[in-house]
Design a protein around this motif. Structure first.
Motif, PDB file in Angstrom:
ATOM      1  N   LEU A  85     -10.248   0.509  -9.629  1.00 53.25           N
ATOM      2  CA  LEU A  85     -10.169   0.627  -8.178  1.00 53.25           C
ATOM      3  C   LEU A  85      -9.211  -0.402  -7.582  1.00 53.25           C
ATOM      4  O   LEU A  85      -8.427  -0.089  -6.678  1.00 53.25           O
ATOM      5  N   ALA A  86      -9.248  -1.628  -8.085  1.00 53.92           N
ATOM      6  CA  ALA A  86      -8.347  -2.667  -7.582  1.00 53.92           C
ATOM      7  C   ALA A  86      -6.895  -2.293  -7.867  1.00 53.92           C
ATOM      8  O   ALA A  86      -6.016  -2.468  -7.016  1.00 53.92           O
ATOM      9  N   PHE A 136      -1.651  -0.378  -5.945  1.00 51.74           N
ATOM     10  CA  PHE A 136      -0.550   0.573  -6.040  1.00 51.74           C
ATOM     11  C   PHE A 136      -0.333   1.296  -4.713  1.00 51.74           C
ATOM     12  O   PHE A 136       0.814   1.502  -4.290  1.00 51.74           O
ATOM     13  N   VAL A 137      -1.416   1.669  -4.027  1.00 58.50           N
ATOM     14  CA  VAL A 137      -1.278   2.347  -2.736  1.00 58.50           C
ATOM     15  C   VAL A 137      -0.617   1.408  -1.726  1.00 58.50           C
ATOM     16  O   VAL A 137       0.261   1.822  -0.960  1.00 58.50           O
ATOM     17  N   GLY A 138      -0.997   0.149  -1.709  1.00 57.97           N
ATOM     18  CA  GLY A 138      -0.367  -0.817  -0.811  1.00 57.97           C
ATOM     19  C   GLY A 138       1.098  -1.009  -1.124  1.00 57.97           C
ATOM     20  O   GLY A 138       1.947  -1.078  -0.224  1.00 57.97           O
ATOM     21  N   TRP A 139       1.426  -1.098  -2.397  1.00 56.25           N
ATOM     22  CA  TRP A 139       2.826  -1.251  -2.812  1.00 56.25           C
ATOM     23  C   TRP A 139       3.637  -0.037  -2.389  1.00 56.25           C
ATOM     24  O   TRP A 139       4.754  -0.173  -1.868  1.00 56.25           O
ATOM     25  N   LEU A 140       3.090   1.156  -2.604  1.00 53.23           N
ATOM     26  CA  LEU A 140       3.784   2.390  -2.236  1.00 53.23           C
ATOM     27  C   LEU A 140       3.979   2.466  -0.719  1.00 53.23           C
ATOM     28  O   LEU A 140       5.058   2.852  -0.244  1.00 53.23           O
ATOM     29  N   GLU A 141       2.968   2.069   0.046  1.00 58.08           N
ATOM     30  CA  GLU A 141       3.092   2.098   1.501  1.00 58.08           C
ATOM     31  C   GLU A 141       4.167   1.122   1.976  1.00 58.08           C
ATOM     32  O   GLU A 141       4.968   1.444   2.856  1.00 58.08           O
TER      33      GLU A 141
END
Length: 128
Positions: free
Chosen positions: A28-29, A34-39
């Motif tokens: 989950l971490a 990864f979602v934060g990096w992609l955003e």
């Protein structure tokens, strides 16, 4: 009694459970990272496409902005008007009346401690 085999089996199940929980938390971490990096990448790409970098930067002389000065008398009048308005609004507000029911256990405890204080006082004075 617990035999040694049952105890070892319990330890194995505990170790397996803790390992599974930490593995899921790690996954989950990593997904959230990864979602934060992609955003961040998508936002950087959008902002870089909209604002082209100028090739020649011209120096613009800085103009000191003068604040409009308010005479002290006018400032005092404005402040007094604001305070009078807020005082009038505060006077119009009234607290809502409500009664709080005191718990019987607290009431009985208070009576008991009062009685004990009286008994202790009378005992100390030698009246008993």
């Amino acid at each position: 009694m617990v035999t040694m085999a049952e105890f070892v089996e319990g330890l194995n199940i505990t170790a397996l459970g803790v390992t599974v929980v930490f593995a899921v938390l790690t996954i989950l971490a990593l997904v959230l990272y990864f979602v934060g990096w992609l955003e961040r990448r998508l936002i950087d790409r959008e902002t870089s496409g909209k604002a082209p970098i100028p090739t020649k930067v011209e120096e613009v002389p800085k103009v000191k902005e003068a604040k409009p000065e308010i005479p002290p008398r006018d400032l005092a009048v404005i402040t007094a008007a604001i305070l009078a308005y807020t005082a009038e609004k505060a006077a119009q507000l009234r607290p809502l009346p409500f009664k709080r029911k005191v718990s019987d256990s607290w009431r009985l405890y208070g009576i008991q401690t009062t009685m004990e204080d009286v008994e202790d006082f009378n005992y100390e004075k030698g009246k008993w």
